[in-house]
Design an enzyme around this catalytic site. Structure first.
Site, short mmCIF file in Angstrom:
data_model
loop_
_atom_site.label_atom_id
_atom_site.label_comp_id
_atom_site.label_asym_id
_atom_site.label_seq_id
_atom_site.Cartn_x
_atom_site.Cartn_y
_atom_site.Cartn_z
N SER A 103 25.54 -15.55 2.10
CA SER A 103 26.76 -14.90 2.56
C SER A 103 27.30 -15.63 3.78
O SER A 103 26.52 -16.22 4.56
CB SER A 103 26.49 -13.45 2.93
OG SER A 103 27.61 -12.87 3.57
N TYR B 39 21.49 -7.52 8.44
CA TYR B 39 21.99 -8.11 7.20
C TYR B 39 22.24 -9.60 7.36
O TYR B 39 21.82 -10.41 6.52
CB TYR B 39 23.28 -7.41 6.76
CG TYR B 39 23.92 -8.05 5.55
CD1 TYR B 39 23.36 -7.90 4.29
CD2 TYR B 39 25.09 -8.80 5.66
CE1 TYR B 39 23.93 -8.49 3.16
CE2 TYR B 39 25.67 -9.39 4.55
CZ TYR B 39 25.09 -9.23 3.31
OH TYR B 39 25.67 -9.83 2.21
#
Length: 235
Positions: free
Chosen positions: A143, A156
């Protein structure tokens, strides 16, 4: 005939979002696809959709990537049905808002178990057979959050940075073995998990097929070409 005719791909987190998009695109190119996720109803719906438009065969396997035995069973079933696995897409992930100061330890553990351990379990299970055949491709979905940390994404982002690091190190470990590694870092994608995220409405979110096309690009390169890193962002 598609570019991936005769190839077999496992996609984790395939029940929706990016994983479902990747499965559809690989199937369109002729690959046999093995759909892995926890939600069996969604897997069955996707299987039916792929059978209508894809060129390869479809297998669904209920899988929890945080469970090592589940991953080993997934790879074994894929090999039993299709003889070998050519592409393994580590897509399953948890994106939870759990800053360190929140103290949400259980949510941290969910992200660590899924986003890091799940990736490693997948690699561990599929790599020996790829090395034996001197052929295979591991795709890790990271990501852009690994590059850009917000006050709500600390854990995250850390897990996705770990995925990038695993990809970089694994590519070096597997140099000259015939097994390739690609890390793909998507920006904001229009998926069920991104519905509640704040987003600049003047910019269009990426579509799942945009990430899927990046996967197809990487896995359809000549055998001597290893696309190490792809970052896909909205304009």
């Amino acid at each position: 005939m598609g570019k991936l005719q005769g190839k077999t791909a496992i996609i984790t987190g395939a029940s929706s979002g990016i994983g479902a998009g990747i499965a559809k695109e690989l199937a369109k190119e002729g690959a046999n696809v093995v759909l892995a996720a926890r939600r069996t109803e969604e897997l069955d719906e996707l299987r039916n959709a792929i059978k209508e438009h894809g060129n390869g065969e479809v297998l669904t396997v209920q899988t929890d990537v945080t469970n090592r035995q589940d991953i080993e069973r997934l790879v074994k079933q894929a090999q039993e049905v299709f003889n070998h696995v050519d592409i393994y897409v580590n897509n399953a992930a948890q994106m939870l808002t759990a800053p360190v100061r929140s103290g949400k330890v259980e949510e941290w553990e969910q992200m660590i178990d899924t986003n890091i351990k799940g990736v490693l379990y997948g690699i561990h299970s599929v790599l020996p057979s790829m090395l034996e055949r001197s052929s295979g491709h591991i795709i890790n979905i990271a990501s852009v959050s690994a590059f850009e940390v917000t006050k709500g994404s600390t854990v995250y982002s850390a897990t996705k940075a770990a995925v990038q690091t695993i990809s970089k190190g694994l590519e070096k470990e597997l140099a000259k073995t015939g097994v390739r590694v690609t890390n793909i870092s998507p920006g904001m994608v229009d998926t069920p998990s991104s519905k509640n995220n704040s987003w600049n409405t003047e910019r269009k979110k990426l579509e799942t097929k945009d990430i899927a096309r990046a996967v197809v690009y990487a896995v359809t390169q000549p055998n001597y070409v290893n696309v190490n890193e792809i970052t896909v962002r909205p304009v």
